[in-house]
Write a protein that holds these residues in place. Structure first.
Motif, PDB file in Angstrom:
ATOM      1  N   ILE A   4       3.983  33.408 -17.856  1.00 22.69           N
ATOM      2  CA  ILE A   4       4.440  34.649 -17.496  1.00 22.69           C
ATOM      3  C   ILE A   4       3.361  35.393 -16.333  1.00 22.69           C
ATOM      4  CG2 ILE A   4       3.591  36.980 -19.018  1.00 22.69           C
ATOM      5  CD1 ILE A   4       5.853  35.558 -20.176  1.00 22.69           C
ATOM      6  N   ASP A   5       4.155  35.540 -15.396  1.00 25.86           N
ATOM      7  CA  ASP A   5       3.280  36.223 -14.214  1.00 25.86           C
ATOM      8  C   ASP A   5       2.266  35.107 -13.864  1.00 25.86           C
ATOM      9  OD1 ASP A   5       3.459  37.898 -12.081  1.00 25.86           O
ATOM     10  OD2 ASP A   5       2.713  39.513 -13.307  1.00 25.86           O
ATOM     11  N   ASP A   6       2.803  33.826 -13.622  1.00 28.84           N
ATOM     12  CA  ASP A   6       1.232  33.009 -13.374  1.00 28.84           C
ATOM     13  C   ASP A   6       1.250  32.538 -11.830  1.00 28.84           C
ATOM     14  OD1 ASP A   6      -0.583  31.782 -14.718  1.00 28.84           O
ATOM     15  OD2 ASP A   6       0.599  29.760 -14.996  1.00 28.84           O
ATOM     16  N   ARG A   7       1.708  33.659 -10.707  1.00 32.60           N
ATOM     17  CA  ARG A   7       1.545  33.432  -9.601  1.00 32.60           C
ATOM     18  C   ARG A   7       0.312  33.073  -8.672  1.00 32.60           C
ATOM     19  NH1 ARG A   7       5.731  38.286  -8.839  1.00 32.60           N
ATOM     20  NH2 ARG A   7       4.237  38.733 -10.327  1.00 32.60           N
ATOM     21  N   THR A   8      -0.613  33.888  -9.225  1.00 27.80           N
ATOM     22  CA  THR A   8      -1.799  33.835  -8.468  1.00 27.80           C
ATOM     23  C   THR A   8      -2.948  34.218  -9.529  1.00 27.80           C
ATOM     24  OG1 THR A   8      -3.055  35.138  -6.917  1.00 27.80           O
ATOM     25  CG2 THR A   8      -1.305  36.577  -7.967  1.00 27.80           C
ATOM     26  N   SER A   9      -4.062  33.901  -9.027  1.00 26.33           N
ATOM     27  CA  SER A   9      -5.261  33.923  -9.964  1.00 26.33           C
ATOM     28  C   SER A   9      -5.922  35.437  -9.681  1.00 26.33           C
ATOM     29  CB  SER A   9      -6.458  32.963  -9.661  1.00 26.33           C
ATOM     30  OG  SER A   9      -6.590  32.871  -8.421  1.00 26.33           O
ATOM     31  N   ARG A  10      -5.627  36.198  -8.757  1.00 24.51           N
ATOM     32  CA  ARG A  10      -6.158  37.513  -8.350  1.00 24.51           C
ATOM     33  C   ARG A  10      -5.224  38.433  -9.176  1.00 24.51           C
ATOM     34  NH1 ARG A  10      -9.248  39.468  -4.267  1.00 24.51           N
ATOM     35  NH2 ARG A  10     -10.095  41.474  -5.083  1.00 24.51           N
ATOM     36  N   VAL A  11      -6.107  39.265 -10.193  1.00 21.83           N
ATOM     37  CA  VAL A  11      -5.415  40.407 -10.987  1.00 21.83           C
ATOM     38  C   VAL A  11      -5.769  41.830 -10.102  1.00 21.83           C
ATOM     39  CG1 VAL A  11      -5.315  41.504 -13.054  1.00 21.83           C
ATOM     40  CG2 VAL A  11      -5.671  39.083 -13.139  1.00 21.83           C
ATOM     41  N   ASP A  12      -4.933  42.050  -9.266  1.00 20.71           N
ATOM     42  CA  ASP A  12      -5.022  43.002  -8.490  1.00 20.71           C
ATOM     43  C   ASP A  12      -4.108  44.153  -8.785  1.00 20.71           C
ATOM     44  OD1 ASP A  12      -2.892  41.884  -7.610  1.00 20.71           O
ATOM     45  OD2 ASP A  12      -3.723  41.859  -5.419  1.00 20.71           O
ATOM     46  N   ARG A  13      -3.262  44.057  -9.898  1.00 18.21           N
ATOM     47  CA  ARG A  13      -2.409  44.971 -10.500  1.00 18.21           C
ATOM     48  C   ARG A  13      -2.249  44.954 -11.781  1.00 18.21           C
ATOM     49  NH1 ARG A  13       2.587  42.376 -10.856  1.00 18.21           N
ATOM     50  NH2 ARG A  13       2.568  40.296  -9.665  1.00 18.21           N
ATOM     51  N   LEU A  14      -1.492  45.753 -12.395  1.00 18.54           N
ATOM     52  CA  LEU A  14      -1.206  45.495 -13.909  1.00 18.54           C
ATOM     53  C   LEU A  14      -0.229  44.371 -14.118  1.00 18.54           C
ATOM     54  CD1 LEU A  14      -2.034  46.890 -16.342  1.00 18.54           C
ATOM     55  CD2 LEU A  14      -0.102  48.440 -16.278  1.00 18.54           C
ATOM     56  N   ARG A  15      -0.685  43.504 -14.960  1.00 22.41           N
ATOM     57  CA  ARG A  15       0.164  42.228 -15.358  1.00 22.41           C
ATOM     58  C   ARG A  15       0.267  41.747 -16.441  1.00 22.41           C
ATOM     59  NH1 ARG A  15      -2.262  38.032 -10.907  1.00 22.41           N
ATOM     60  NH2 ARG A  15      -0.571  36.494 -12.238  1.00 22.41           N
ATOM     61  N   VAL A  16       1.428  41.060 -16.946  1.00 24.00           N
ATOM     62  CA  VAL A  16       1.141  40.436 -18.263  1.00 24.00           C
ATOM     63  C   VAL A  16       0.937  38.921 -17.994  1.00 24.00           C
ATOM     64  CG1 VAL A  16       2.722  39.381 -20.286  1.00 24.00           C
ATOM     65  CG2 VAL A  16       3.132  41.815 -19.292  1.00 24.00           C
ATOM     66  N   LEU A  17      -0.237  38.763 -18.401  1.00 22.10           N
ATOM     67  CA  LEU A  17      -0.845  37.032 -18.148  1.00 22.10           C
ATOM     68  C   LEU A  17      -0.353  36.100 -19.056  1.00 22.10           C
ATOM     69  CD1 LEU A  17      -4.371  37.850 -17.130  1.00 22.10           C
ATOM     70  CD2 LEU A  17      -2.397  37.868 -15.822  1.00 22.10           C
ATOM     71  N   ALA A  18      -0.173  36.266 -20.303  1.00 23.99           N
ATOM     72  CA  ALA A  18       0.341  35.363 -21.444  1.00 23.99           C
ATOM     73  C   ALA A  18       0.427  36.189 -22.720  1.00 23.99           C
ATOM     74  CB  ALA A  18      -1.110  34.514 -21.864  1.00 23.99           C
ATOM     75  N   VAL A  19       1.603  35.400 -23.257  1.00 19.35           N
ATOM     76  CA  VAL A  19       2.086  35.750 -24.698  1.00 19.35           C
ATOM     77  C   VAL A  19       2.083  34.238 -25.670  1.00 19.35           C
ATOM     78  CG1 VAL A  19       3.938  36.201 -25.999  1.00 19.35           C
ATOM     79  CG2 VAL A  19       3.940  37.015 -23.621  1.00 19.35           C
ATOM     80  N   ARG A  20       1.247  34.726 -26.676  1.00 20.80           N
ATOM     81  CA  ARG A  20       1.032  33.740 -27.645  1.00 20.80           C
ATOM     82  C   ARG A  20       2.046  33.945 -29.016  1.00 20.80           C
ATOM     83  NH1 ARG A  20      -3.765  30.586 -29.794  1.00 20.80           N
ATOM     84  NH2 ARG A  20      -3.662  30.962 -31.897  1.00 20.80           N
ATOM     85  N   ALA A  21       2.491  32.854 -29.462  1.00 21.36           N
ATOM     86  CA  ALA A  21       3.398  33.034 -30.511  1.00 21.36           C
ATOM     87  C   ALA A  21       2.483  32.105 -31.869  1.00 21.36           C
ATOM     88  CB  ALA A  21       4.544  32.366 -30.478  1.00 21.36           C
ATOM     89  N   GLU A  22       2.562  32.795 -33.016  1.00 22.21           N
ATOM     90  CA  GLU A  22       1.617  32.015 -34.199  1.00 22.21           C
ATOM     91  C   GLU A  22       2.902  32.171 -35.395  1.00 22.21           C
ATOM     92  OE1 GLU A  22      -0.351  30.042 -36.096  1.00 22.21           O
ATOM     93  OE2 GLU A  22      -1.254  30.540 -34.243  1.00 22.21           O
ATOM     94  N   PRO A  23       3.322  30.950 -35.771  1.00 21.14           N
ATOM     95  CA  PRO A  23       3.027  29.656 -35.196  1.00 21.14           C
ATOM     96  C   PRO A  23       3.962  29.385 -33.820  1.00 21.14           C
ATOM     97  CG  PRO A  23       5.042  29.606 -36.965  1.00 21.14           C
ATOM     98  CD  PRO A  23       4.498  31.019 -36.925  1.00 21.14           C
ATOM     99  N   ALA A  24       3.012  28.301 -33.228  1.00 14.45           N
ATOM    100  CA  ALA A  24       3.668  27.951 -31.747  1.00 14.45           C
ATOM    101  C   ALA A  24       4.960  27.522 -31.773  1.00 14.45           C
ATOM    102  CB  ALA A  24       2.755  27.032 -31.098  1.00 14.45           C
ATOM    103  N   GLU A  25       5.676  26.936 -32.972  1.00 15.67           N
ATOM    104  CA  GLU A  25       6.929  26.359 -33.153  1.00 15.67           C
ATOM    105  C   GLU A  25       7.659  26.883 -34.414  1.00 15.67           C
ATOM    106  OE1 GLU A  25       9.299  22.135 -32.888  1.00 15.67           O
ATOM    107  OE2 GLU A  25       7.212  22.294 -32.597  1.00 15.67           O
ATOM    108  N   ALA A  26       8.880  27.250 -34.406  1.00 19.36           N
ATOM    109  CA  ALA A  26       9.280  27.857 -35.706  1.00 19.36           C
ATOM    110  C   ALA A  26      10.709  27.577 -35.813  1.00 19.36           C
ATOM    111  CB  ALA A  26       9.130  29.558 -35.583  1.00 19.36           C
TER     112      ALA A  26
END
Length: 312
Positions: free
Chosen positions: A21-43
């Protein structure tokens, strides 16, 4: 609108990475989605899954923004260059899951997920031969895609690992796989900054311009399920046998100010070490800075830690 679904740029031998998810750069200089977590991780198809999202901006975490979740209903055709089907991107082919600000959304993995996005034969999408099964990823897994809309951000795509059958396996291999395979579990991330352990949402004080060494670690894991680099079995298409594997681990580093030495680090499946380090360098002016560390395993599991740094 650009679509934020990009492959992790860290190239590690034998490391399997799903689209991030939007993993292009380490600098957060704008509004971004950084990660999504699913629970459970496999279904399995038809099983419930709880989805949570990390939205961040220059001012810090943005759990106040409403995130709208949906699963993609159509498979991307061979003629489509986008990372998901056009009908998913324009919302004409989705399964709506709900919207929430700061709280998880629960949905059900579609019952036909293994037919559309897995090894089972399906009708196929426009421009794609009818009945062509999807290819597994490097870990032998299949994924139900989805999309997230958050006001002020690019459209973000995510995937939930889906438990499907084995294509082309013998009865013996299928039985062996069924006995030994364990669904993926999310990893558990721990952080140490300057040699001191810090819980999620910790506050750290540093001097302007100071270098802050940070280590991401995960538990030891000798048998699955566990919350470290899990051992697992996969069906090897070349030999048509079930083989033993271990998850690789990918760490993505983010900051609103200052800079990380590198954007991503990690461990390959051949590397048994249980940590990965980076150094963040504080800006030259005092202020509040937010850091995020995202840990992902090779089979789609995710964990996130947030740290606020007071630069003095």
């Amino acid at each position: 609108m650009r679509t934020a679904c990009l492959l992790a740029a860290l190239v590690l031998s034998a490391m399997a990475c799903r689209p991030d998810i939007d993993d292009r750069t380490s600098r957060v200089d704008r509004l971004r989605v950084l990660a999504v977590r699913a629970e459970p991780a496999e279904a399995a198809p038809g099983a419930p899954v709880k989805l949570s999202v990390l939205v961040a901006g220059p001012e810090g975490p943005r759990g106040d923004l409403v995130a709208d979740f949906a699963f993609c209903r159509d498979r991307r055709g061979l003629a489509e260059a986008s990372p998901a089907s056009a009908s998913c991107l324009d919302d004409t082919g989705i399964v709506a899951l709900g919207a929430s600000a700061g709280a998880p959304v629960t949905g059900t993995v579609p019952g036909n997920a293994c037919g559309l996005f897995g090894p089972e034969r399906s009708a196929g999408a426009t421009g794609e031969p009818s009945g062509r099964p999807a290819d597994p990823d490097a870990t032998g897994g299949y994924y139900q895609p989805g999309r997230i809309r958050v006001p002020g951000t690019d459209l973000a795509l995510f995937e939930v690992r889906t438990r499907c059958g084995l294509p082309g396996a013998t009865l013996e291999a299928t039985a062996d796989y069924g006995r030994r395979y364990r669904p993926n579990a999310n990893p558990a991330l721990s952080l140490t900054a300057a040699g001191t352990p810090h819980a999620d949402a910790a506050i750290v004080a540093v001097r302007a311009g100071e270098a802050l060494p940070v280590t991401a670690s995960w538990p030891a894991c000798t048998s699955a399920p566990c919350d470290g680099a899990e051992p697992y079995v996969a069906f090897d298409l070349a030999s048509r046998t079930v083989v033993d594997r271990r998850e690789s681990m990918l760490v993505s580093w983010f900051a609103t100010q200052g800079s990380w030495d590198v954007d991503r680090t990690g461990r390959t499946e051949a590397d048994a070490e249980r940590d990965s380090s980076n150094t963040w360098r504080a800006p030259s002016t005092p202020g509040s800075v937010h850091l995020w560390v995202v840990l992902r395993d090779a089979r789609g599991g995710t964990d996130v830690h947030t740290v606020r740094v007071d630069v003095r």
